[in-house]
Write a protein that holds these residues in place. Structure first.
Motif, PDB file in Angstrom:
ATOM      1  N   GLU A 102       0.793  -1.138   0.170  1.00  0.00           N
ATOM      2  CA  GLU A 102      -0.080  -0.098   0.015  1.00  0.00           C
ATOM      3  C   GLU A 102       0.775   1.203  -0.062  1.00  0.00           C
ATOM      4  N   GLN A 103       1.891   1.351   0.925  1.00  0.00           N
ATOM      5  CA  GLN A 103       2.645   2.401   0.998  1.00  0.00           C
ATOM      6  C   GLN A 103       3.410   2.448  -0.518  1.00  0.00           C
ATOM      7  N   LEU A 138      11.942   6.392   0.942  1.00  0.00           N
ATOM      8  CA  LEU A 138      10.868   6.273   1.951  1.00  0.00           C
ATOM      9  C   LEU A 138      11.088   5.717   3.439  1.00  0.00           C
ATOM     10  N   LEU A 139      12.175   4.699   3.365  1.00  0.00           N
ATOM     11  CA  LEU A 139      12.520   4.102   4.624  1.00  0.00           C
ATOM     12  C   LEU A 139      12.899   5.120   5.491  1.00  0.00           C
ATOM     13  N   GLU A 186       0.334   9.907   4.828  1.00  0.00           N
ATOM     14  CA  GLU A 186       1.221  10.511   5.921  1.00  0.00           C
ATOM     15  C   GLU A 186       2.794  10.291   5.476  1.00  0.00           C
ATOM     16  N   LEU A 187       3.356   9.144   4.943  1.00  0.00           N
ATOM     17  CA  LEU A 187       4.422   9.000   4.522  1.00  0.00           C
ATOM     18  C   LEU A 187       4.654   9.892   3.209  1.00  0.00           C
ATOM     19  N   GLU A 188       3.696  10.258   2.295  1.00  0.00           N
ATOM     20  CA  GLU A 188       3.857  11.182   1.220  1.00  0.00           C
ATOM     21  C   GLU A 188       4.344  12.532   1.932  1.00  0.00           C
ATOM     22  N   MET A 189       3.601  12.930   2.871  1.00  0.00           N
ATOM     23  CA  MET A 189       3.883  14.230   3.473  1.00  0.00           C
ATOM     24  C   MET A 189       5.181  14.413   4.062  1.00  0.00           C
ATOM     25  N   MET A 190       5.604  13.379   4.803  1.00  0.00           N
ATOM     26  CA  MET A 190       7.200  13.205   5.090  1.00  0.00           C
ATOM     27  C   MET A 190       8.191  13.329   3.664  1.00  0.00           C
ATOM     28  N   ASN A 191       7.507  12.594   2.735  1.00  0.00           N
ATOM     29  CA  ASN A 191       8.530  12.481   1.799  1.00  0.00           C
ATOM     30  C   ASN A 191       8.663  13.755   0.933  1.00  0.00           C
ATOM     31  N   LEU A 192       7.657  14.514   0.970  1.00  0.00           N
ATOM     32  CA  LEU A 192       7.687  15.791   0.124  1.00  0.00           C
ATOM     33  C   LEU A 192       7.778  16.945   0.891  1.00  0.00           C
ATOM     34  N   THR A 193       7.591  17.021   2.101  1.00  0.00           N
ATOM     35  CA  THR A 193       7.869  18.412   2.747  1.00  0.00           C
ATOM     36  C   THR A 193       9.283  18.215   3.684  1.00  0.00           C
TER      37      THR A 193
END
Length: 398
Positions: free
Chosen positions: A172-173, A302-303, A322-329
């Motif tokens: 999913e991630q 991502l890890l 949520e992972l995408e928010m951390m990945n992008l910002t």
């Protein structure tokens, strides 16, 4: 694409930026040069007086707005420092630690067109953004290296799925982040802004691949995760023989040299950014295209966010959004949003997580102006794009 717009903001968040002076505010309604010249020749005293009156009104309105906006964004910065200090001291963060009103947006008069002759200015030179061909050429020239490209896109997806699964990423991630970043149908060499369906399209950043890594990401990942990358490549080489073994060992030797270069500066984003904007930095970025190294870089991008959250005591698995928010910002900013209780997400404006220039250039953050709305639109885009052929193929690879 939504991810591209947000990504442009992330690049601005990484450093302090200054607004252009009022004199540099672009005139979007400027007339063609020939027409403007004709107007200038015929400018009457009444037209000049009218222009000066409108210019004064514009300057006063902009000055008032700048004063209001400056105070607002200073408050944003002050609150951010307070939150960071509280987290360092393991103190709880509350609503009082955020600015809870939305930022002012300029809606006054636009800069008028000057009917008088003005000194001609040379047009600003747009900085050229390197593309895949440049990265490949740099790899060949700087390290005598050519990435091993996949025979088919399916081969790359299978390699990525295998690595991602081995390192603990969920289907999913990986699939939903890919769906968001590439629109659900991107290839391993997809670059932000470029599209075969849009002739004449231009690259808007150096972001490439399933998770849209920037040149700085590639340099930083090599510096920080180089030992693990080399270990994984060594294990794969040990399972091969003959010409394949020899090719794998040559690749390992090149990656070792690249790791040494990436580690030749302090481990900071700004230092890595400088390296990334050199021919050797471009050469490192070409590793994203390699079927052995590319999946490792995509996975580690991502890890690192997952490990960051875990090290901060966040035990619950991150959702893809949520992972995408951390990945992008960035991990710190994204973690601020991720750990926010749902009731606070409804009230906290997205402006709290941007620098001023990044926010004002980001229609997504302005339109979806709370944390809850930003996460919701991210999830919606992931839902939609996950049904596209590329995303379905990646899901099947798991």
């Amino acid at each position: 694409m939504l991810s591209r717009m947000i990504r442009r903001c992330h690049q601005i968040v990484a450093g302090a930026l200054l607004l252009a002076s009022l004199a540099e505010v672009p005139d979007s309604a400027a007339a063609p040069a020939s027409f403007a010249g004709a107007m200038a020749q015929a400018a009457s005293p009444a037209a000049i007086a009218d222009y000066r009156r409108k210019l004064k009104a514009y300057q006063e309105a902009r000055a008032a707005f700048e004063q209001e906006a400056g105070a607002y964004w200073n408050a944003i910065a002050d609150k951010r420092r307070i939150r960071n200090a509280k987290r360092r001291d393991r103190q709880p963060v509350s609503l009082d630690d955020y600015v809870l009103v939305h930022p002012p947006l300029y809606d006054g008069p636009q800069r008028p067109i000057n009917p008088e002759p003005e000194e001609e200015r040379s047009p600003r030179q747009r900085k050229s953004i390197p593309v895949v061909a440049d990265f490949l050429r740099a790899a060949a020239e700087q390290f005598q290296f050519t990435p091993q490209r996949p025979r088919t896109e399916t081969d790359f997806k299978r390699a990525y799925a295998s690595v991602a699964r081995a390192y603990g990423l969920t289907k999913e991630q990986a699939v939903r982040v890919y769906s968001f970043e590439t629109g659900g149908n991107g290839n391993h060499d997809m670059q932000s802004g470029l599209s075969t369906s849009r002739p004449g399209s231009r690259a808007i950043s150096t972001a490439i691949g399933y998770n849209q890594l920037l040149t700085t990401n590639s340099v930083e990942l090599l510096a920080e995760q180089g030992d693990d990358l080399l270990r994984a490549l060594g294990e794969k080489a040990a399972r091969s023989s003959g010409p394949q073994r020899a090719a794998a060992e040559r690749k390992i030797a090149v990656v070792k040299r690249m790791v040494a270069y990436a580690r030749s500066v302090p481990d900071t984003w700004s230092a890595h950014q400088k390296l990334a904007d050199t021919p050797k930095g471009w050469a490192i970025h070409a590793l994203v295209l390699d079927i052995d190294v590319g999946p490792l870089l995509q996975t580690h991008k991502l890890l690192t966010s997952i490990i960051f959250a875990r090290n901060k005591g966040y035990a619950r698995p991150l959702t893809a959004a949520e992972l995408e928010m951390m990945n992008l910002t960035g991990d710190g900013t994204g973690f601020d949003m991720v750990t926010m209780p749902p009731v606070m997400r409804e009230r906290v404006p997205t402006a709290n997580f941007f620098q001023r220039r990044g926010y004002e250039r980001n229609p997504v953050a302005i339109r979806h102006n709370t944390v809850a709305k930003l996460l919701a639109v991210t999830n919606a885009r992931m839902d939609s794009n996950s049904a596209k052929p590329g995303a379905r193929e990646l899901a099947a690879a798991f």
